[in-house]
Design an enzyme around this catalytic site. Structure first.
Site, short mmCIF file in Angstrom:
data_model
loop_
_atom_site.label_atom_id
_atom_site.label_comp_id
_atom_site.label_asym_id
_atom_site.label_seq_id
_atom_site.Cartn_x
_atom_site.Cartn_y
_atom_site.Cartn_z
N ASP A 1 31.90 33.46 40.48
CA ASP A 1 32.41 33.94 41.76
C ASP A 1 32.26 32.82 42.78
O ASP A 1 31.53 31.85 42.56
CB ASP A 1 31.61 35.17 42.22
CG ASP A 1 32.41 36.10 43.13
OD1 ASP A 1 32.73 37.22 42.69
OD2 ASP A 1 32.73 35.70 44.26
N TYR B 1 51.64 39.67 45.01
CA TYR B 1 50.59 40.39 44.29
C TYR B 1 51.16 41.06 43.04
O TYR B 1 50.60 40.94 41.94
CB TYR B 1 49.96 41.42 45.21
CG TYR B 1 48.78 42.14 44.62
CD1 TYR B 1 47.59 41.48 44.38
CD2 TYR B 1 48.86 43.50 44.32
CE1 TYR B 1 46.49 42.16 43.84
CE2 TYR B 1 47.78 44.18 43.79
CZ TYR B 1 46.59 43.50 43.55
OH TYR B 1 45.52 44.17 43.02
N LYS C 1 50.21 40.22 39.12
CA LYS C 1 49.63 41.23 38.24
C LYS C 1 50.59 41.62 37.12
O LYS C 1 50.17 41.94 36.01
CB LYS C 1 49.22 42.46 39.06
CG LYS C 1 48.11 42.19 40.06
CD LYS C 1 46.85 41.64 39.40
CE LYS C 1 45.68 41.57 40.36
NZ LYS C 1 44.44 41.09 39.69
#
Length: 260
Positions: free
Chosen positions: A37, A166, A170
């Site tokens: 992360d 987006y 995806k």
């Protein structure tokens, strides 16, 4: 795949939200977990709580991802599990007219590319590098070497206004699932993808109370946002069930997103 302290896992985006829930679920099974992360403060804290390790990783960088895997493997050995949760989103119309002065603007290409690079290319980068490492493992009794779980979104199938980048990112994750599962089938590595609906992540839970209530009401049943632990539950099912391969599964309370 049997989950215990003989197995190592890497979770990208593991410092919060869906990734954090998955980290905690894997650790509860005894799995040695490495968190990738950018949020070092939160990532280090979660790693300390579950007895894992943290690596500050930018999934858009080969060097950063390589360093993350090197750190994880030095501590835990070669991972048999990769869960990809790192991602971002934005909401920008492809082209629009200002209500104030009638001026026209379009989606900034740099902003579009950033979402693609993190959500799609970053996911593939981690898959390719992890899978190459998994190939060095001895197969388990059923011939399995590893399992990979990716995170797409219901926006891959019914994206809303402003979600061109987006949804494209995806949708790409959904589309690469089966080809990669086929690429890796002879090596005993399974690949599956979850398409979450609206979940109680820090981003959504930071919305005003009325907005949260409206989102809850939009879900057919149960009329609430998903709990990140429910995402983790499905991720673990995909990992543990040896016949689960090449699938894209919606986890959304039967929601179908409206245009806006």
């Amino acid at each position: 795949m049997k989950l215990d302290n003989m197995v190592a896992a890497v979770v990208t985006g593991g410092a919060s939200g869906l990734g954090e829930a998955t980290v905690r679920a894997l650790a509860a099974k005894g799995v040695k977990v490495a968190i990738f992360d950018l949020n070092a403060e939160k990532g280090e804290a979660v790693a300390a709580e579950v007895g894992g390790i943290f690596a500050k990783v930018d999934v858009t960088s080969d060097e950063s991802v390589d360093a993350g895997f090197a750190k994880a493997r030095e501590a835990h050995g070669q991972e048999r599990i990769l869960v990809n949760c790192a991602g971002i989103g934005n909401a920008i119309k492809t082209a629009s007219r200002s209500k104030e002065d009638g001026s026209i603007k379009h989606f900034p290409i740099d902003a579009f590319n950033q979402v693609i690079q993190i959500n799609l290319v970053g996911t593939f980068r981690c898959i390719a590098k992890s899978a190459a490492g998994m190939l060095t493992l001895e197969p388990q009794t059923d011939g399995e070497r590893g399992a990979i779980v990716n995170t797409a979104s219901v926006a891959a199938e019914d994206g809303q206004m402003g979600q061109a980048a987006y949804s494209a990112s995806k949708g790409g994750v959904v589309s690469l699932t089966l080809p990669i599962a086929r690429d890796l089938m002879s090596e005993g590595i399974r690949v599956n993808t979850i398409l979450p609906g609206i979940f109680r992540t820090p981003l959504l839970m930071g919305l005003p109370e009325k907005a949260v209530e409206a989102l809850n009401a939009s879900v057919p049943f149960p009329k609430r946002m998903g709990d990140p632990a429910e995402y983790a539950q499905l991720a673990l099912t995909m990992i543990e069930c040896g016949y689960f391969n090449g699938e894209d599964v919606r986890l959304d309370g039967a929601i179908r997103m409206a245009p806006r």
